[in-house]
Design an enzyme around this catalytic site. Structure first.
Site, PDB file in Angstrom:
ATOM      1  N   SER A 198       2.277  -7.472   3.047  1.00  0.00           N
ATOM      2  CA  SER A 198       1.411  -6.813   4.029  1.00  0.00           C
ATOM      3  C   SER A 198       0.648  -7.891   4.799  1.00  0.00           C
ATOM      4  CB  SER A 198       0.410  -5.932   3.287  1.00  0.00           C
ATOM      5  OG  SER A 198      -0.600  -5.479   4.147  1.00  0.00           O
ATOM      6  N   TYR A 215      -5.442  -4.825  -3.858  1.00  0.00           N
ATOM      7  CA  TYR A 215      -4.351  -4.723  -2.887  1.00  0.00           C
ATOM      8  C   TYR A 215      -4.129  -6.078  -2.221  1.00  0.00           C
ATOM      9  CZ  TYR A 215      -1.228  -2.846   0.635  1.00  0.00           C
ATOM     10  OH  TYR A 215      -0.126  -2.608   1.415  1.00  0.00           O
TER      11      TYR A 215
HETATM   12  N1  LIG Z   1       2.055   1.926   5.438  1.00  0.00           N
HETATM   13  C1  LIG Z   1       1.394   0.813   5.714  1.00  0.00           C
HETATM   14  O1  LIG Z   1       0.487   0.785   6.585  1.00  0.00           O
HETATM   15  C2  LIG Z   1       1.759  -0.464   5.011  1.00  0.00           C
HETATM   16  C3  LIG Z   1       1.322  -1.681   5.581  1.00  0.00           C
HETATM   17  C4  LIG Z   1       1.661  -2.875   4.948  1.00  0.00           C
HETATM   18  C5  LIG Z   1       2.408  -2.858   3.787  1.00  0.00           C
HETATM   19  N2  LIG Z   1       2.811  -1.670   3.248  1.00  0.00           N
HETATM   20  C6  LIG Z   1       3.599  -1.719   2.002  1.00  0.00           C
HETATM   21  O2  LIG Z   1       4.819  -1.035   2.201  1.00  0.00           O
HETATM   22  C7  LIG Z   1       5.329  -0.608   0.934  1.00  0.00           C
HETATM   23  C8  LIG Z   1       5.832   0.831   1.063  1.00  0.00           C
HETATM   24  O3  LIG Z   1       4.746   1.676   1.379  1.00  0.00           O
HETATM   25  P1  LIG Z   1       4.858   2.872   2.427  1.00  0.00           P
HETATM   26  O4  LIG Z   1       3.944   2.571   3.541  1.00  0.00           O
HETATM   27  O5  LIG Z   1       6.260   3.200   2.719  1.00  0.00           O
HETATM   28  O6  LIG Z   1       4.159   4.028   1.565  1.00  0.00           O
HETATM   29  P2  LIG Z   1       4.698   5.449   1.037  1.00  0.00           P
HETATM   30  O7  LIG Z   1       5.308   6.213   2.158  1.00  0.00           O
HETATM   31  O8  LIG Z   1       3.553   6.060   0.301  1.00  0.00           O
HETATM   32  O9  LIG Z   1       5.864   5.054   0.002  1.00  0.00           O
HETATM   33  C9  LIG Z   1       5.552   4.390  -1.190  1.00  0.00           C
HETATM   34  C10 LIG Z   1       6.802   4.369  -2.071  1.00  0.00           C
HETATM   35  O10 LIG Z   1       6.480   3.642  -3.274  1.00  0.00           O
HETATM   36  C11 LIG Z   1       6.875   4.425  -4.392  1.00  0.00           C
HETATM   37  N3  LIG Z   1       6.012   4.164  -5.548  1.00  0.00           N
HETATM   38  C12 LIG Z   1       4.665   4.158  -5.598  1.00  0.00           C
HETATM   39  N4  LIG Z   1       4.261   3.955  -6.863  1.00  0.00           N
HETATM   40  C13 LIG Z   1       5.377   3.828  -7.626  1.00  0.00           C
HETATM   41  C14 LIG Z   1       5.620   3.636  -9.007  1.00  0.00           C
HETATM   42  N5  LIG Z   1       4.607   3.571  -9.909  1.00  0.00           N
HETATM   43  N6  LIG Z   1       6.900   3.546  -9.450  1.00  0.00           N
HETATM   44  C15 LIG Z   1       7.927   3.659  -8.571  1.00  0.00           C
HETATM   45  N7  LIG Z   1       7.767   3.851  -7.249  1.00  0.00           N
HETATM   46  C16 LIG Z   1       6.501   3.952  -6.788  1.00  0.00           C
HETATM   47  C17 LIG Z   1       6.763   5.872  -3.919  1.00  0.00           C
HETATM   48  O11 LIG Z   1       7.678   6.697  -4.653  1.00  0.00           O
HETATM   49  P3  LIG Z   1       7.291   7.808  -5.747  1.00  0.00           P
HETATM   50  O12 LIG Z   1       5.921   8.308  -5.429  1.00  0.00           O
HETATM   51  O13 LIG Z   1       8.365   8.843  -5.595  1.00  0.00           O
HETATM   52  O14 LIG Z   1       7.376   7.079  -7.045  1.00  0.00           O
HETATM   53  C18 LIG Z   1       7.237   5.765  -2.479  1.00  0.00           C
HETATM   54  O15 LIG Z   1       8.639   5.838  -2.422  1.00  0.00           O
HETATM   55  C19 LIG Z   1       4.188  -0.799  -0.074  1.00  0.00           C
HETATM   56  O16 LIG Z   1       4.455  -1.934  -0.854  1.00  0.00           O
HETATM   57  C20 LIG Z   1       2.967  -1.032   0.816  1.00  0.00           C
HETATM   58  O17 LIG Z   1       2.011  -1.841   0.181  1.00  0.00           O
HETATM   59  C21 LIG Z   1       2.518  -0.474   3.830  1.00  0.00           C
END
Ligand SMILES: NC(=O)c1ccc[n+]([C@@H]2O[C@H](COP(=O)([O-])OP(=O)(O)OC[C@H]3O[C@@H](n4cnc5c(N)ncnc54)[C@H](OP(=O)(O)O)[C@@H]3O)[C@@H](O)[C@H]2O)c1
Length: 264
Positions: A140, A153
């Protein structure tokens, strides 16, 4: 017939992870889809099979649980070849570290750090031996910033950047063609902010990126062997600027941000 490449994507049930799965299927990959919500993974698997002929395996795993992480690592050991590992699963938490629920903080370190340590080790053993492959660690912009409100985080994403950088140096110094990348997006539309119930309107609309854009930048960067991919020039400039700002000024800004968080 040539063998189809195989990709394993964690956190494939939503957001950036599901988008990686879709774009890798377009590239002709078969997939191993990992997350906790099995029905979501099954629906995605059916979609990718129907639209791109991708063979998908659904692997239900909670990456905060040691036994589940070991099962996913074991699956990596078992497959004859692995072309991509996308370490994407992750989540945010709300509130200051000492007010927040401790289990949430511990689990964040398990998912963002310990699971990645194990899955990357399993994948690299295979990739270095097969002399090909790519790993994307979804970090991130928070991996370059400090925050008075998102300590775990930010700390885990800083760790992930340094971990990926170390792997890059080890691979290059071993003459290995295996690629690693730290993908560092800014605010991206996904379920991330819904999960922690954060109102998206506090961030100007123009700063939000689409998961499609973030993932296509990542895969383009991976093709070129780019270590850090920061999608969108504004976030790239932000990171460059922050590197030039003296620490006391950064701390002042982070403390002010933390106070605003307390008021809200
Ligand atoms: N969205 C943003 O603004 C942003 C910005 C920078 C970085 N990121 C990073 O991008 C990545 C993906 O996030 P996203 O934005 O796509 O969020 P999201 O839509 O909430 O998706 C998160 C994913 O992680 C999985 N997950 C969470 N906890 C888990 C666990 N204990 N075991 C297995 N799977 C787990 C969830 O699946 P289940 O709930 O089905 O397990 C879901 O598939 C993360 O690493 C986040 O830090 C996001």
């Amino acid at each position: 017939m040539a063998q189809r490449p195989l990709a394993l994507v964690t956190g494939a049930s939503a957001g950036i992870g599901a988008t990686f799965a879709r774009q890798l299927a377009v590239r002709g990959c078969d997939l191993i889809l990992v997350a906790r919500r099995v029905e979501r993974l099954q629906a995605l698997a059916a979609e990718l099979q129907a639209t791109h002929g991708a063979k998908c395996e659904v692997l239900a795993a909670d990456l905060a649980v040691d036994a589940d992480v070991a099962r996913v690592a074991e699956r990596i050991h078992e497959v004859p070849r692995l072309d991509y590992l996308i370490n994407n699963a992750g989540f945010g938490t709300k509130g200051k570290y000492f007010h927040a629920d401790l289990l949430g903080q511990v689990n964040m370190h398990r998912v963002h750090v310990l699971a990645i340590v194990q899955l990357t080790h399993a994948a690299l053993k295979k990739m270095v031996e097969q002399q090909a492959g790519g790993i994307v660690n979804v970090s991130s912009v928070a991996g370059f910033t400090l925050s008075g409100g998102g300590t775990s985080y930010s700390a885990t994403k800083h760790w992930l950047n340094t971990f990926t950088e170390g792997l890059y140096l080890e691979l290059r110094s071993s003459g290995s063609p295996v690629k690693v990348q730290a993908l560092c997006p800014g605010f991206t539309y996904s379920e991330f902010h819904d999960v922690i119930e954060v109102d998206r309107s506090v961030v100007p609309e123009t700063l939000w990126l689409s998961a499609d854009f973030v993932v296509s930048e990542s895969l383009r960067g991976l093709d070129r062997g780019q270590l850090f991919v920061i999608p969108d020039f504004r976030y790239r400039w932000l990171v460059r600027l922050l590197a030039l700002v003296p620490s006391p000024l950064i701390y002042w800004g982070a403390i002010r941000g933390g106070r605003r968080l307390r008021r809200n």
